[in-house]
Design an enzyme around this catalytic site. Sequence first.
Site: not given
Length: 319
Positions: A22, A103, A125, A127, A170, A186, A213, A243, A251
């Site tokens: 761009a 950053d 980024t 994050d 993170g 989660a 559960k 585990r 990622q």
Amino acid sequence: MKRIGVLTSGGDSPGMNAAIRAVVRKAIFHDIEVYGIYHGYAGLISGHIEKLELGSVGDIIHRGGTKLYTARCPEFKDPEVRLKGIEQLKKHGIEGLVVIGGDGSYQGAKKLTEQGFPCVGVPGTIDNDIPGTDFTIGFDTALNTVIDAIDKIRDTATSHERTYVIEVMGRHAGDIALWAGLADGAETILIPEEEYDMDDVIARLKRGSERGKKHSIIVVAEGVGSAIDIGKHIEEATNFDTRVTVLGHVQRGGSPSAQDRVLASRLGARAVELLIAGKGGRCVGIQDNKLVDHDIIEALAQKHTIDKDMYQLSKELSI
């Protein structure tokens, strides 16, 4: 303005190539030459600078990583080293610089601005921790990568009736963990911005087990601490088969999502517009789906914050 430069710095993120594309195409549309600076600030210091044409950015919008490569350059904190970079820019006739990164990259752009060279920062980024923008380039892609991985892990967790602790990136920001944890249901989400009580985490897991559960997913941002230690603590306290999976650098890779491609295109083009208008020392972003720009020095003085409402919602839905 006749000539601008563009570089990517720090950790790579999916969509950086779309942003580079761009910048190049927007500038050439306005009859401005563009020079690519390879390997971030390290390449700026060494003079690894080449002219980019329309063909230079063909067939890259869908590719992860960065065509210009990237590197960390701690020595750029030294004013004398930065002067070498400015000398390289002037040697090539470059009058403004687009910096794509996180950053640390913004800190470099800020310092160059303070030394009189006009820069515009573009948030790249995974994050999602840059002030002045709702989303950073690469966050959406990384988020979808994490969600896909957790979906697969949940399949095997269900089959073996196991508890899984999944560590995501993170170090200082928990956006990936929070968004992925909420999207994947989660049982517990641990992020650096919020303190947690391990006894409460264990109590939640036991309550789930008592109501039948058979498996659980705990998403942990790396800045919280060792996922391995957390997994050991859970297994010892509950006797649940536990585990740990550390997703790591997967990622950062992959073809950018449609959202990241569009965001990168909009932000890269806007950065060029600011330089054309003589507005250096800015950083671009998106807020409420509108393009915005801020003084880069003021933006860096702010602190990224987590969405408190979303975090509270995640706790309420994981009872």
